[in-house]
Enzyme design. Structure first.
Site, PDB file in Angstrom:
ATOM      1  N   ARG A 125       0.857  -1.182   0.000  1.00 27.22           N
ATOM      2  CA  ARG A 125       0.000   0.000   0.000  1.00 27.22           C
ATOM      3  C   ARG A 125       0.896   1.235   0.000  1.00 27.22           C
ATOM      4  NH1 ARG A 125      -5.302  -0.937   3.847  1.00 27.22           N
ATOM      5  NH2 ARG A 125      -5.770  -3.064   3.193  1.00 27.22           N
ATOM      6  N   ASP A 171      -6.296  -9.651   0.473  1.00 31.54           N
ATOM      7  CA  ASP A 171      -5.777  -9.074   1.708  1.00 31.54           C
ATOM      8  C   ASP A 171      -5.789 -10.057   2.876  1.00 31.54           C
ATOM      9  OD1 ASP A 171      -4.828  -7.407   3.628  1.00 31.54           O
ATOM     10  OD2 ASP A 171      -6.592  -6.104   3.708  1.00 31.54           O
ATOM     11  N   HIS A 231      -4.255  -9.986   7.848  1.00 28.17           N
ATOM     12  CA  HIS A 231      -5.013  -9.735   9.072  1.00 28.17           C
ATOM     13  C   HIS A 231      -4.605 -10.774  10.096  1.00 28.17           C
ATOM     14  CE1 HIS A 231      -7.829  -6.678   7.642  1.00 28.17           C
ATOM     15  NE2 HIS A 231      -7.802  -7.296   6.482  1.00 28.17           N
ATOM     16  N   TYR A 244     -12.155 -11.800  10.645  1.00 28.76           N
ATOM     17  CA  TYR A 244     -10.902 -12.102   9.934  1.00 28.76           C
ATOM     18  C   TYR A 244     -10.780 -13.556   9.535  1.00 28.76           C
ATOM     19  CZ  TYR A 244      -9.809  -7.590  11.901  1.00 28.76           C
ATOM     20  OH  TYR A 244      -9.856  -6.278  12.255  1.00 28.76           O
ATOM     21  N   ARG A 277     -15.258   8.528   5.110  1.00 25.13           N
ATOM     22  CA  ARG A 277     -15.582   7.815   6.344  1.00 25.13           C
ATOM     23  C   ARG A 277     -14.342   7.859   7.218  1.00 25.13           C
ATOM     24  NH1 ARG A 277     -14.087   2.236   5.819  1.00 25.13           N
ATOM     25  NH2 ARG A 277     -13.039   1.884   3.842  1.00 25.13           N
ATOM     26  N   TYR A 323     -12.170   6.680  10.542  1.00 27.64           N
ATOM     27  CA  TYR A 323     -11.932   5.716  11.618  1.00 27.64           C
ATOM     28  C   TYR A 323     -11.562   6.462  12.897  1.00 27.64           C
ATOM     29  CZ  TYR A 323     -11.952   1.891   8.262  1.00 27.64           C
ATOM     30  OH  TYR A 323     -12.323   0.977   7.308  1.00 27.64           O
ATOM     31  N   ASP A 366     -16.277   5.451  12.268  1.00 23.80           N
ATOM     32  CA  ASP A 366     -16.157   4.002  12.421  1.00 23.80           C
ATOM     33  C   ASP A 366     -15.303   3.680  13.649  1.00 23.80           C
ATOM     34  OD1 ASP A 366     -15.791   1.277  12.247  1.00 23.80           O
ATOM     35  OD2 ASP A 366     -15.409   1.280  10.079  1.00 23.80           O
ATOM     36  N   GLU A 408     -20.462   3.612  12.899  1.00 21.14           N
ATOM     37  CA  GLU A 408     -20.242   2.179  12.658  1.00 21.14           C
ATOM     38  C   GLU A 408     -19.536   1.513  13.835  1.00 21.14           C
ATOM     39  OE1 GLU A 408     -19.867   0.475   8.776  1.00 21.14           O
ATOM     40  OE2 GLU A 408     -17.818  -0.153   9.241  1.00 21.14           O
ATOM     41  N   HIS A 462     -20.715  -4.526  10.651  1.00 22.71           N
ATOM     42  CA  HIS A 462     -20.307  -5.536   9.672  1.00 22.71           C
ATOM     43  C   HIS A 462     -21.072  -6.833   9.902  1.00 22.71           C
ATOM     44  CE1 HIS A 462     -16.691  -3.446   8.113  1.00 22.71           C
ATOM     45  NE2 HIS A 462     -16.761  -2.835   9.278  1.00 22.71           N
ATOM     46  N   THR A 475     -15.531  -3.636   2.656  1.00 24.57           N
ATOM     47  CA  THR A 475     -14.282  -3.981   1.978  1.00 24.57           C
ATOM     48  C   THR A 475     -13.267  -4.505   2.972  1.00 24.57           C
ATOM     49  OG1 THR A 475     -12.565  -3.083   0.530  1.00 24.57           O
ATOM     50  CG2 THR A 475     -13.298  -1.660   2.294  1.00 24.57           C
ATOM     51  N   THR A 476     -12.294  -5.244   2.489  1.00 23.25           N
ATOM     52  CA  THR A 476     -11.053  -5.428   3.237  1.00 23.25           C
ATOM     53  C   THR A 476      -9.946  -4.605   2.581  1.00 23.25           C
ATOM     54  OG1 THR A 476      -9.500  -7.037   4.120  1.00 23.25           O
ATOM     55  CG2 THR A 476     -10.269  -7.450   1.907  1.00 23.25           C
ATOM     56  N   ARG A 516      -2.341  -0.394  13.106  1.00 23.36           N
ATOM     57  CA  ARG A 516      -2.274   0.319  11.834  1.00 23.36           C
ATOM     58  C   ARG A 516      -1.214   1.408  11.843  1.00 23.36           C
ATOM     59  NH1 ARG A 516      -6.345  -1.901  14.203  1.00 23.36           N
ATOM     60  NH2 ARG A 516      -7.532  -0.008  14.410  1.00 23.36           N
TER      61      ARG A 516
HETATM   62 MG    MG Z   1     -15.942  -0.792   9.612  1.00 24.68          MG
HETATM   63 MG    MG Z   2      -8.020  -5.466   5.027  1.00 23.89          MG
END
Ligand code: MG
Ligand code: MG
Length: 401
Positions: free
Chosen positions: A16, A44, A47, A92, A164, A166, A195, A221, A246, A296-297, A382
């Site tokens: 990325r 992906d 995880h 995951y 969006r 986080y 989120d 979220e 989710h 999405t992942t 992250r």
């Molecule tokens: Mg989320």
């Molecule tokens: Mg991912």
């Protein structure tokens, strides 16, 4: 009748921008018609839990399960996959990723066999492109705020107007970003959601939502821990904006509906294990009167195209969706990737998913799945793996969902 003659898996690694490298496995379903190949993507794998699948062993299993089946046998393929890769009910779950790659390839193959697009096989489009909310990954250090604001400015210039955000770890920095974003961009941006990624208990999440309510956002979220049905229901009662969560198993979808715990289902093709099971969750949502978005992942173009075809075909997907992988990764594997025009995701024309593997691009990122460029802290928190993250693109982990 056209039969599946071989399942071919190719592991690839794609960095990325300014962040970790994510491993994926490309799926090809070859048939006795040389021209007819279905493509999918197990997207992906970076995880936790921190292990990778044995790709050669998996390829052997899939050949054993699928060779000899008809190119249109979507239901039988799904049944065999479900028997062999049962749902763990966990976000995951690597079984879901595996199953998704094959199921998507099967839809691509069946649609190509009929000479139609996947969206047509799904009943036809209700929209010709998919509105997208661009992610702002979680602020972790003070300088993230300015970096993320600069990223938003660049994406606004490209036509994105929904974002969006986080939140939930450094609440002081989250608040600083939200206020600065509203100051700087005013009504030019819509904040689709905050989120919390299941990081906080629902009371703490609600207190933060109250604290920044004047900034203005459409959705909250995951404002409770994983599988905390009562916490979600509490937040939904308590908050003035809708709540989304989710959905990664049928049982969880039924529980969310029965408890009336959320307003919106976040359904990602990858987390539920493919297009076929995603349709079942959309049916539950529709019956329960819930809206949906496609999550999405962070997929490469094949996985993103699968999400796009599903979002184009599904009336209950009424909120902006999340897949932006092709903008986050530095490499892709297809001849013509998906595109983002005016903040909307578009897929190329062409049968199936509209995706054709580019052998040179595949070769450029092919290689065994590895954790060499990822440590556990980067996945969990992250944190940028190394160096600056010019695009505000944080690593995978919860942030990518
Ligand atoms: Mg989320
Ligand atoms: Mg991912």
């Amino acid at each position: 009748m056209v039969q599946i003659t071989q399942v071919r898996l190719t592991p690839v690694n794609t960095p990325r921008h300014g962040s970790i490298t994510c491993g994926h496995v490309l799926v090809e379903l070859h048939t006795d018609d040389e021209q007819l190949v279905g493509v999918g993507e197990m997207s992906d794998f970076q995880h936790l839990p921190r292990y990778h699948v044995d790709v050669a062993d998996l390829e052997g299993t899939l050949n054993e399960l699928l060779v000899g089946l008809d190119a249109l046998a979507i239901t039988e393929v799904e049944a065999r996959l479900e028997r062999n890769f049962p749902q763990a009910g966990y976000i995951y779950d690597k079984s879901r990723t595996i199953k998704c790659g094959v199921d998507v390839a099967m839809w691509d193959l069946a649609a190509k066999r009929l000479g139609v697009r996947v969206v047509d096989l799904l009943g036809g489009p209700v929209r010709d492109s998919v509105p997208i909310a661009y992610p702002v990954f979680r602020q972790q250090r003070e300088d993230d705020v300015e970096r993320n604001l600069a990223m938003v400015a660049r994406r606004v210039a490209e036509g994105f107007d929904h974002f969006r955000v986080y939140v939930g770890r450094r609440l002081d920095l989250d608040e600083a970003f939200l206020r600065a974003a509203r100051d700087r961009f005013g009504d030019a941006i819509t904040l689709k959601s905050l989120d919390f990624s299941n990081l906080l208990d629902p009371r703490a999440a609600c207190r933060f939502v109250d604290r920044v309510a004047d900034v203005g956002f459409d959705l909250v979220e995951s404002p409770a821990p994983h599988h905390d049905l009562r916490g979600l229901a509490y937040a939904r009662d308590r908050l003035p904006v809708p709540v989304s969560e989710h959905v990664y198993s049928f049982r969880w979808a039924l529980d969310l509906a029965a408890a009336d715990a959320v307003d919106v289902f976040n359904v990602s093709v990858i987390a539920i294990g493919g297009i076929t099971p995603a349709r079942r969750v959309f049916a539950i949502a529709e019956a329960a009167g819930k809206s949906c978005l496609v999550g999405t992942t962070q997929e490469l173009s094949i996985g993103t195209a699968a999400a796009a075809h599903v979002a184009m075909a599904t009336p209950s997907v009424t909120l902006p969706s999340d897949p932006v992988g092709p903008l986050l990764y530095t490499r892709d594997v297809v001849r013509e990737p998906v595109s983002y025009v005016g903040g909307r995701l578009r897929v190329p024309d062409g049968p199936g998913l509209g995706m054709v593997l580019d052998p040179e691009r595949v070769a450029a990122c092919a290689g065994p799945l590895t954790w060499a460029a990822t440590d556990a802290a980067a996945v969990v928190d992250r944190a940028p793996a190394a160096g600056p993250a010019p695009d505000g693109a944080a690593p995978a982990g919860v942030a990518g969902r």
